[in-house]
Design an enzyme around this catalytic site. Sequence first.
Site, PDB file in Angstrom:
ATOM      1  N   GLU A 209      30.444  45.272  37.912  1.00 19.96           N
ATOM      2  CA  GLU A 209      31.809  45.623  38.300  1.00 19.96           C
ATOM      3  C   GLU A 209      32.789  44.952  37.353  1.00 19.96           C
ATOM      4  O   GLU A 209      32.396  44.108  36.526  1.00 19.96           O
ATOM      5  CB  GLU A 209      32.074  45.181  39.741  1.00 19.96           C
ATOM      6  CG  GLU A 209      31.962  43.688  39.966  1.00 19.96           C
ATOM      7  CD  GLU A 209      31.956  43.296  41.443  1.00 19.96           C
ATOM      8  OE1 GLU A 209      31.689  44.170  42.286  1.00 19.96           O
ATOM      9  OE2 GLU A 209      32.223  42.117  41.737  1.00 19.96           O
ATOM     10  N   HIS A 246      35.283  42.337  45.989  1.00 20.69           N
ATOM     11  CA  HIS A 246      34.771  40.992  45.749  1.00 20.69           C
ATOM     12  C   HIS A 246      35.840  40.091  45.147  1.00 20.69           C
ATOM     13  O   HIS A 246      36.706  40.549  44.398  1.00 20.69           O
ATOM     14  CB  HIS A 246      33.585  41.042  44.779  1.00 20.69           C
ATOM     15  CG  HIS A 246      32.337  41.588  45.385  1.00 20.69           C
ATOM     16  ND1 HIS A 246      31.365  42.229  44.642  1.00 20.69           N
ATOM     17  CD2 HIS A 246      31.878  41.584  46.660  1.00 20.69           C
ATOM     18  CE1 HIS A 246      30.374  42.593  45.430  1.00 20.69           C
ATOM     19  NE2 HIS A 246      30.667  42.224  46.660  1.00 20.69           N
TER      20      HIS A 246
END
Length: 295
Positions: A209, A246
């Site tokens: 990511e 996150h």
Amino acid sequence: MTILIDRTTKVIVQGVTGAIGRSIAGRMMETGTAIVGGVTPGKGGETLGSLPIFDSCHEAVDQTGANASFMAVPPGAVLDACFEAIDAGIRTVVIYCEGVPVVDAVRIARFARDRGAIVIGPNAAGCISPGYANLSDLDDANINPGRVGIVSKSGTLTYEVADGLRRHRLGVSTIVCLGGDPVIATDHADVLRLFEADPDTDIVVLLGEIGGRSELAAADMLRTMTKPSVAFIAGRHAPAGRRMGHAGAIAASPSEDWLHKTQCLAAAGAIVVERLTDIAAAVADTHGRARLEHA
């Protein structure tokens, strides 16, 4: 063979009397992972069903031979709990909780490296080798055994990929979910190195990511690997400077954004897909071609 865990792995759960620890321990016992005890200071001598509880990791290791820990303790307790586990001789630790102070995560990573231990996390789903052992919150029932290795920052994305592989009649050798905090003790490259040496892994899926540099280090590692890889980076449409899910999923510099990471992985030889749902088909195609080339 597997990486990190196998049928000889003896697991303890730190924080076993809390809601999360109790749930994880119960599932491990039901699905065949060799869980040998739990640790909650002040509750040594008690049991959770048939599971003995110890006051410390040192006691647990001395009495059970434990060599792996799933850590389900509050963020502020993680540093001491992790130091204790490693000092007691445990060499594979999963830190499940999020919100661990960054300075604590840095100290944990250094301590683990100095002691020769592997710490997965913080904020990690953990690792599973289906049919062997499960040191994670991933459900064994949803993951078929096979020869595809998966290294990921996200447990949720990993579930999607495992389901896609199953529909293509493929399965996984080991899944390692690293965690999504800004500082994690084990990165993609560390796990890729293990997959490269594993004779039961034929192809690797890398799920990353935006934010951080783990995927960039992975690109360097991929250049040295003989096994094919398929990669996906989440966060293509994330606004600049915006955290996406996150705590570590924020591109602090252009080198941490979607474009740069995908370009680096592609240049290193990975098959990079733009949609998560394309991963399984790409793995099936690449895996099939690789088998023909080595026939």
